[in-house]
Design a protein around this motif. Sequence first.
Motif, PDB file in Angstrom:
ATOM      1  N   ASP A  97      -9.974   0.938   4.320  1.00 50.50           N
ATOM      2  CA  ASP A  97      -8.546   0.980   4.433  1.00 50.50           C
ATOM      3  C   ASP A  97      -7.840   0.189   3.342  1.00 50.50           C
ATOM      4  N   ALA A  98      -6.582   0.362   3.393  1.00 47.83           N
ATOM      5  CA  ALA A  98      -5.722  -0.163   2.438  1.00 47.83           C
ATOM      6  C   ALA A  98      -5.910  -1.610   2.080  1.00 47.83           C
ATOM      7  N   PHE A  99      -5.862  -2.274   3.094  1.00 48.32           N
ATOM      8  CA  PHE A  99      -5.912  -3.705   3.161  1.00 48.32           C
ATOM      9  C   PHE A  99      -7.409  -4.127   2.637  1.00 48.32           C
ATOM     10  N   SER A 100      -8.368  -3.935   3.248  1.00 45.88           N
ATOM     11  CA  SER A 100      -9.590  -4.429   2.622  1.00 45.88           C
ATOM     12  C   SER A 100      -9.930  -3.998   1.403  1.00 45.88           C
ATOM     13  N   LYS A 101      -9.563  -2.746   0.918  1.00 42.30           N
ATOM     14  CA  LYS A 101     -10.032  -2.307  -0.501  1.00 42.30           C
ATOM     15  C   LYS A 101      -9.153  -2.886  -1.493  1.00 42.30           C
ATOM     16  N   THR A 102      -8.033  -3.122  -1.040  1.00 42.46           N
ATOM     17  CA  THR A 102      -6.875  -3.799  -2.095  1.00 42.46           C
ATOM     18  C   THR A 102      -7.803  -5.017  -2.333  1.00 42.46           C
ATOM     19  N   ASN A 103      -7.968  -6.019  -1.372  1.00 45.17           N
ATOM     20  CA  ASN A 103      -8.845  -7.462  -1.372  1.00 45.17           C
ATOM     21  C   ASN A 103     -10.007  -7.244  -2.000  1.00 45.17           C
ATOM     22  N   MET A 104     -11.087  -5.992  -1.782  1.00 44.65           N
ATOM     23  CA  MET A 104     -12.077  -5.823  -2.703  1.00 44.65           C
ATOM     24  C   MET A 104     -11.875  -5.552  -4.181  1.00 44.65           C
ATOM     25  N   VAL A 127      -2.881  -0.479  -8.699  1.00 43.60           N
ATOM     26  CA  VAL A 127      -1.227  -0.192  -8.934  1.00 43.60           C
ATOM     27  C   VAL A 127      -1.032   0.689  -7.714  1.00 43.60           C
ATOM     28  N   HIS A 128      -1.728   1.488  -7.397  1.00 39.88           N
ATOM     29  CA  HIS A 128      -1.471   2.519  -6.478  1.00 39.88           C
ATOM     30  C   HIS A 128      -1.321   1.906  -5.011  1.00 39.88           C
ATOM     31  N   LEU A 129      -2.419   0.882  -4.702  1.00 39.92           N
ATOM     32  CA  LEU A 129      -2.596   0.362  -3.388  1.00 39.92           C
ATOM     33  C   LEU A 129      -1.526  -0.606  -3.147  1.00 39.92           C
ATOM     34  N   VAL A 130      -1.145  -1.279  -3.829  1.00 42.53           N
ATOM     35  CA  VAL A 130       0.133  -2.127  -3.745  1.00 42.53           C
ATOM     36  C   VAL A 130       1.124  -1.425  -3.346  1.00 42.53           C
ATOM     37  N   GLY A 131       1.435  -0.397  -3.906  1.00 40.15           N
ATOM     38  CA  GLY A 131       2.574   0.510  -3.413  1.00 40.15           C
ATOM     39  C   GLY A 131       2.508   1.271  -1.996  1.00 40.15           C
ATOM     40  N   ASP A 132       1.139   1.717  -1.866  1.00 38.06           N
ATOM     41  CA  ASP A 132       0.839   1.972  -0.543  1.00 38.06           C
ATOM     42  C   ASP A 132       1.169   0.645   0.685  1.00 38.06           C
ATOM     43  N   LEU A 133       0.848  -0.170   0.114  1.00 32.90           N
ATOM     44  CA  LEU A 133       1.127  -1.299   1.138  1.00 32.90           C
ATOM     45  C   LEU A 133       2.468  -1.806   1.504  1.00 32.90           C
ATOM     46  N   HIS A 134       3.312  -1.243   0.548  1.00 35.32           N
ATOM     47  CA  HIS A 134       4.739  -1.324   0.687  1.00 35.32           C
ATOM     48  C   HIS A 134       5.510  -0.171   1.308  1.00 35.32           C
ATOM     49  N   GLN A 135       4.700   0.974   1.537  1.00 39.53           N
ATOM     50  CA  GLN A 135       5.379   2.139   2.185  1.00 39.53           C
ATOM     51  C   GLN A 135       4.873   1.703   3.735  1.00 39.53           C
ATOM     52  N   PRO A 136       6.229   1.351   4.643  1.00 39.99           N
ATOM     53  CA  PRO A 136       5.502   0.877   5.752  1.00 39.99           C
ATOM     54  C   PRO A 136       5.002   2.118   6.762  1.00 39.99           C
ATOM     55  N   LEU A 137       5.107   3.028   6.413  1.00 42.29           N
ATOM     56  CA  LEU A 137       4.325   4.108   7.306  1.00 42.29           C
ATOM     57  C   LEU A 137       2.811   4.176   6.891  1.00 42.29           C
ATOM     58  N   HIS A 138       2.533   3.537   5.796  1.00 45.46           N
ATOM     59  CA  HIS A 138       0.967   3.394   5.464  1.00 45.46           C
ATOM     60  C   HIS A 138       0.399   2.311   6.396  1.00 45.46           C
ATOM     61  N   VAL A 139       1.222   1.734   7.029  1.00 47.07           N
ATOM     62  CA  VAL A 139       0.632   0.545   7.928  1.00 47.07           C
ATOM     63  C   VAL A 139       0.871   0.947   9.271  1.00 47.07           C
TER      64      VAL A 139
END
Length: 256
Positions: A97-104, A127-139
């Motif tokens: 998922d976006a959170f765990s993979k960003t940390n990885m 670069v992309h995942l930080v953007g995704d995590l700030h698009q609220p509907l991706h959470v």
Amino acid sequence: MKKTGFSLLLAIGIVLNSFGWGQNGHRVVGQIASWHLNKKAAKAIKRILGSESLAMSANWMDEIKSDPEYRYLNPWHYLTIKTGEGYDPDIQEEGGDAFSKTNMIIAALRNGNLDAETKAIYLKMLVHLVGDLHQPLHVGTGEDRGGNDVKVFYFNQSTNLHAVWDTQIIEGKNLSYTELAEHLNRRADKSLIRKYQREPLEKWLQEAVGLRPIIYNLPENNRLSYEYGYQTFPIIEERLLAGGIRLAGILNEIFG
């Protein structure tokens, strides 16, 4: 044959609608980040990406979806958080998922034990995942595929809530990504930069969950136009600016 072609187009449409931010939204995050890099980080990133900018590398993770070898990345773009709860690894997709993979990815880049190709790919992913995590509907809530299943009309065009947030509100401003990035970056004073960059990834998730009541505050007929865009565009602006500044902070910590 026609049925096969229609099925293919439908599948492509579903994949495209799952992207986090449209191309310009992701580019805005990358562009803002590039303006807040320290000199050491900027030089290191140039060595990794060559002539490609952070802004133009920001959509690699969406574009690569066309390659079957990279389909395993699809669940990396989003995560699920139930309302009133925190991050739970047990309810995420098996592929990540976006959170765990960003940390990885942050940990791997910080470690530095990567070959040049992998380092470039990981940087583009970050670069992309930080953007995704700030698009609220991706959470997402786990109930409507991040708003993809919420059918709406936006200025009488049949679409879905996710696409409205990803792309349509932003594109309706008729600005290039550099124009929008410059407009937003004027708000980035020292106190705001410090605030954004000291907040951990867990706080980003809380912010997204906190925005859900506004995002899902839809009229009964699900017909959206100027009023919805007027109410939500300031949130989109804040999310893009926060994403860019926070990305710069991460990159400065890794490479600076």
